[in-house]
Design a protein around this motif. Structure first.
Motif, PDB file in Angstrom:
ATOM      1  N   PRO A   1       0.825  -1.218   0.000  1.00 44.00           N
ATOM      2  CA  PRO A   1       0.000   0.000   0.000  1.00 44.00           C
ATOM      3  C   PRO A   1       0.850   1.255   0.000  1.00 44.00           C
ATOM      4  O   PRO A   1       1.865   1.330   0.691  1.00 44.00           O
ATOM      5  CB  PRO A   1      -0.810  -0.138   1.302  1.00 44.00           C
ATOM      6  N   ASN A   2       0.421   2.243  -0.786  1.00 45.59           N
ATOM      7  CA  ASN A   2       1.154   3.510  -0.858  1.00 45.59           C
ATOM      8  C   ASN A   2       0.264   4.565  -1.499  1.00 45.59           C
ATOM      9  O   ASN A   2      -0.539   4.246  -2.384  1.00 45.59           O
ATOM     10  CB  ASN A   2       2.442   3.355  -1.665  1.00 45.59           C
ATOM     11  N   CYS A   3       0.417   5.812  -1.069  1.00 53.98           N
ATOM     12  CA  CYS A   3      -0.386   6.897  -1.642  1.00 53.98           C
ATOM     13  C   CYS A   3      -0.008   7.163  -3.090  1.00 53.98           C
ATOM     14  O   CYS A   3      -0.836   7.657  -3.871  1.00 53.98           O
ATOM     15  CB  CYS A   3      -0.217   8.174  -0.820  1.00 53.98           C
ATOM     16  N   GLN A   4       1.233   6.880  -3.451  1.00 49.79           N
ATOM     17  CA  GLN A   4       1.699   7.099  -4.821  1.00 49.79           C
ATOM     18  C   GLN A   4       1.671   5.781  -5.583  1.00 49.79           C
ATOM     19  O   GLN A   4       2.328   4.818  -5.184  1.00 49.79           O
ATOM     20  CB  GLN A   4       3.114   7.691  -4.816  1.00 49.79           C
ATOM     21  N   LEU A   5       0.940   5.766  -6.679  1.00 53.19           N
ATOM     22  CA  LEU A   5       0.830   4.536  -7.461  1.00 53.19           C
ATOM     23  C   LEU A   5       2.193   4.044  -7.921  1.00 53.19           C
ATOM     24  O   LEU A   5       2.465   2.838  -7.898  1.00 53.19           O
ATOM     25  CB  LEU A   5      -0.097   4.762  -8.664  1.00 53.19           C
ATOM     26  N   GLU A   6       3.061   4.964  -8.332  1.00 53.24           N
ATOM     27  CA  GLU A   6       4.374   4.547  -8.816  1.00 53.24           C
ATOM     28  C   GLU A   6       5.178   3.859  -7.720  1.00 53.24           C
ATOM     29  O   GLU A   6       5.931   2.918  -7.986  1.00 53.24           O
ATOM     30  CB  GLU A   6       5.148   5.746  -9.353  1.00 53.24           C
ATOM     31  N   ASN A   7       5.021   4.298  -6.470  1.00 53.32           N
ATOM     32  CA  ASN A   7       5.726   3.641  -5.367  1.00 53.32           C
ATOM     33  C   ASN A   7       5.211   2.218  -5.159  1.00 53.32           C
ATOM     34  O   ASN A   7       5.985   1.297  -4.872  1.00 53.32           O
ATOM     35  CB  ASN A   7       5.568   4.443  -4.084  1.00 53.32           C
ATOM     36  N   THR A   8       3.905   2.048  -5.297  1.00 53.30           N
ATOM     37  CA  THR A   8       3.344   0.696  -5.209  1.00 53.30           C
ATOM     38  C   THR A   8       3.894  -0.183  -6.329  1.00 53.30           C
ATOM     39  O   THR A   8       4.291  -1.326  -6.102  1.00 53.30           O
ATOM     40  CB  THR A   8       1.807   0.751  -5.287  1.00 53.30           C
ATOM     41  N   LEU A   9       3.925   0.355  -7.547  1.00 50.58           N
ATOM     42  CA  LEU A   9       4.427  -0.420  -8.684  1.00 50.58           C
ATOM     43  C   LEU A   9       5.893  -0.784  -8.501  1.00 50.58           C
ATOM     44  O   LEU A   9       6.314  -1.909  -8.810  1.00 50.58           O
ATOM     45  CB  LEU A   9       4.235   0.375  -9.974  1.00 50.58           C
ATOM     46  N   GLN A  10       6.690   0.169  -8.003  1.00 52.54           N
ATOM     47  CA  GLN A  10       8.109  -0.123  -7.778  1.00 52.54           C
ATOM     48  C   GLN A  10       8.274  -1.207  -6.716  1.00 52.54           C
ATOM     49  O   GLN A  10       9.109  -2.109  -6.849  1.00 52.54           O
ATOM     50  CB  GLN A  10       8.847   1.149  -7.350  1.00 52.54           C
ATOM     51  N   GLY A  11       7.477  -1.134  -5.654  1.00 56.88           N
ATOM     52  CA  GLY A  11       7.529  -2.180  -4.637  1.00 56.88           C
ATOM     53  C   GLY A  11       7.159  -3.536  -5.190  1.00 56.88           C
ATOM     54  O   GLY A  11       7.766  -4.556  -4.826  1.00 56.88           O
ATOM     55  N   LEU A  12       6.176  -3.564  -6.087  1.00 58.22           N
ATOM     56  CA  LEU A  12       5.760  -4.839  -6.687  1.00 58.22           C
ATOM     57  C   LEU A  12       6.833  -5.380  -7.623  1.00 58.22           C
ATOM     58  O   LEU A  12       7.041  -6.601  -7.700  1.00 58.22           O
ATOM     59  CB  LEU A  12       4.441  -4.651  -7.443  1.00 58.22           C
ATOM     60  N   ARG A  13       7.521  -4.490  -8.338  1.00 56.97           N
ATOM     61  CA  ARG A  13       8.611  -4.948  -9.206  1.00 56.97           C
ATOM     62  C   ARG A  13       9.716  -5.595  -8.375  1.00 56.97           C
ATOM     63  O   ARG A  13      10.276  -6.628  -8.759  1.00 56.97           O
ATOM     64  CB  ARG A  13       9.153  -3.764 -10.024  1.00 56.97           C
ATOM     65  N   CYS A  14      10.031  -4.992  -7.236  1.00 51.11           N
ATOM     66  CA  CYS A  14      11.050  -5.571  -6.351  1.00 51.11           C
ATOM     67  C   CYS A  14      10.592  -6.923  -5.803  1.00 51.11           C
ATOM     68  O   CYS A  14      11.383  -7.877  -5.745  1.00 51.11           O
ATOM     69  CB  CYS A  14      11.346  -4.615  -5.198  1.00 51.11           C
ATOM     70  N   LYS A  15       9.330  -7.007  -5.409  1.00 53.19           N
ATOM     71  CA  LYS A  15       8.815  -8.270  -4.880  1.00 53.19           C
ATOM     72  C   LYS A  15       8.813  -9.353  -5.950  1.00 53.19           C
ATOM     73  O   LYS A  15       9.027 -10.534  -5.651  1.00 53.19           O
ATOM     74  CB  LYS A  15       7.409  -8.064  -4.319  1.00 53.19           C
ATOM     75  N   ALA A  16       8.553  -8.974  -7.197  1.00 55.65           N
ATOM     76  CA  ALA A  16       8.556  -9.963  -8.275  1.00 55.65           C
ATOM     77  C   ALA A  16       9.961 -10.544  -8.458  1.00 55.65           C
ATOM     78  O   ALA A  16      10.118 -11.772  -8.597  1.00 55.65           O
ATOM     79  CB  ALA A  16       8.071  -9.324  -9.569  1.00 55.65           C
ATOM     80  N   LEU A  17      10.984  -9.685  -8.446  1.00 57.05           N
ATOM     81  CA  LEU A  17      12.357 -10.182  -8.575  1.00 57.05           C
ATOM     82  C   LEU A  17      12.726 -11.051  -7.377  1.00 57.05           C
ATOM     83  O   LEU A  17      13.366 -12.101  -7.529  1.00 57.05           O
ATOM     84  CB  LEU A  17      13.331  -9.013  -8.697  1.00 57.05           C
ATOM     85  N   GLU A  18      12.308 -10.634  -6.184  1.00 53.15           N
ATOM     86  CA  GLU A  18      12.592 -11.436  -4.992  1.00 53.15           C
ATOM     87  C   GLU A  18      11.893 -12.790  -5.065  1.00 53.15           C
ATOM     88  O   GLU A  18      12.439 -13.803  -4.606  1.00 53.15           O
ATOM     89  CB  GLU A  18      12.159 -10.676  -3.743  1.00 53.15           C
ATOM     90  N   SER A  19      10.703 -12.825  -5.625  1.00 53.29           N
ATOM     91  CA  SER A  19      10.000 -14.093  -5.782  1.00 53.29           C
ATOM     92  C   SER A  19      10.796 -15.043  -6.676  1.00 53.29           C
ATOM     93  O   SER A  19      10.912 -16.242  -6.383  1.00 53.29           O
ATOM     94  CB  SER A  19       8.605 -13.856  -6.369  1.00 53.29           C
ATOM     95  N   LEU A  20      11.352 -14.513  -7.758  1.00 56.61           N
ATOM     96  CA  LEU A  20      12.179 -15.340  -8.637  1.00 56.61           C
ATOM     97  C   LEU A  20      13.390 -15.884  -7.882  1.00 56.61           C
ATOM     98  O   LEU A  20      13.735 -17.069  -7.994  1.00 56.61           O
ATOM     99  CB  LEU A  20      12.636 -14.529  -9.851  1.00 56.61           C
TER     100      LEU A  20
END
Length: 329
Positions: free
Chosen positions: A158-177
């Protein structure tokens, strides 16, 4: 350009990875095996695959639908949101029990906007039942039906800025790999330890057989031990940093099997009963959403959501009151 210049350019060493790739390489190695950094050719061999994986994760996150509003009004008017929750009260329960939402609302940055964004995830479920169904002019009872519902609703990053949420999800996706590959390494290590135990037991057994009359049993045991030793050597080689690094590079070049989105289209009525899309009418809706396959191999509906901050605050307080009253009983 002269031939000499062309050859000189060809022989130039490749430019060093940028800071984003370097940070990603550090994180991947931290999650997989820190010893990888000591392998020969670490940066040269892994920079390209990590950059490829970063691009893949960015594309995956960019393909998430939404943001969609998740609130009581959407539950009443949006067929997809209506299908995601059994009742409107379940939306409040999800918000109030989410530790990610609680942590976010405790931060000063949560007041930057009157709403925030997050990735919404839930597991698609189906159950069978017998129900009523109108067939032409006749209403039939005890008709076999499949009912769609969802469980495990949660909000991520969760984040007020959509781009911050997207960046967090990109990091989580790489960590998942990285965590998926780490799980593969742990399986190899567990198998190696099992082979060591089996080999030690077989050696002890051969010691007992040596000199006895069981010649054929000794020969069988010897072949079995040789097979175990061969498998042990294979596992030992596979777990060497150089071999792990090469396997990790190949894995990151083709991350699709470990992390991907699959489109889903399903037609349901207002009660969640699955209907034939060919026979759809005004009482049915076709729901379209992607399902994410990640490290645990379980499928999760995934999309971007927008939540009103004040509604989330009220939900958190409501759940806290419920938990407090329960503790007093």
């Amino acid at each position: 350009m002269s031939l000499f210049s062309a050859v000189a350019d060809f022989l130039k060493p490749p430019p060093p990875p940028d800071s984003v790739v370097l940070q990603a390489m550090e994180r991947v190695c931290e999650l997989v095996d820190p010893m990888l950094k000591h392998a020969s050719g670490f940066e040269k061999q892994l920079a390209g695959p990590v950059q490829h994986a970063l691009g893949y994760c960015a594309g995956l996150v960019a393909s998430l639908p939404g943001p969609i509003d998740i609130n009581r009004h959407a539950f009443a008017n949006d067929p997809l949101v209506h299908a995601l929750f059994a009742t409107a009260d379940d939306i409040d329960q999800m918000l109030g029990r989410s530790q990610a939402v609680r942590d976010f609302l405790a931060e000063p940055c949560s007041w930057e906007s009157d709403h925030f964004y997050a990735m919404f995830a839930a597991r698609r479920q189906e159950k069978k039942q017998l129900g009523m169904e109108q067939q032409g002019e006749v209403i039939r009872n005890d008709v076999p039906q499949r009912v769609l519902y969802f469980s495990g609703q949660t909000l991520i990053e969760p984040n007020c800025q959509l781009e911050n949420t997207l960046q967090g999800l990109r990091c989580k996706a790489l960590e998942s790999l990285a965590r998926t590959f780490h799980a593969h390494v742990e399986v190899l290590r567990h198998e190696r330890e099992g082979l060591r135990v089996d080999a030690a037991q077989e050696r002890a057994h051969l010691t007992e057989l040596r000199g006895s009359t069981g010649g054929s049993a000794y020969e069988v045991g010897t072949r079995h031990l040789a097979d175990l030793d061969g498998k042990l050597r294979q596992h030992a080689e596979a777990l060497m940093p150089e071999h792990l690094l090469a396997a990790l590079a190949d894995y990151l070049q083709s991350p699709e099997p470990a992390l991907h989105l699959t489109p889903v289209s399903i037609t349901v009525d207002r009660l969640g009963v699955v209907r034939d899309p060919i026979a759809a009418d005004f009482s049915t809706h076709t729901l379209n959403f992607p399902e994410l396959t990640a490290r645990d191999r379980r499928l999760h509906l995934a999309m971007l959501a927008r939540i009103h901050r004040d509604e989330a605050l009220e939900a958190v307080e409501m759940v806290r009151d419920q938990q407090h009253r329960f503790m007093l009983i």
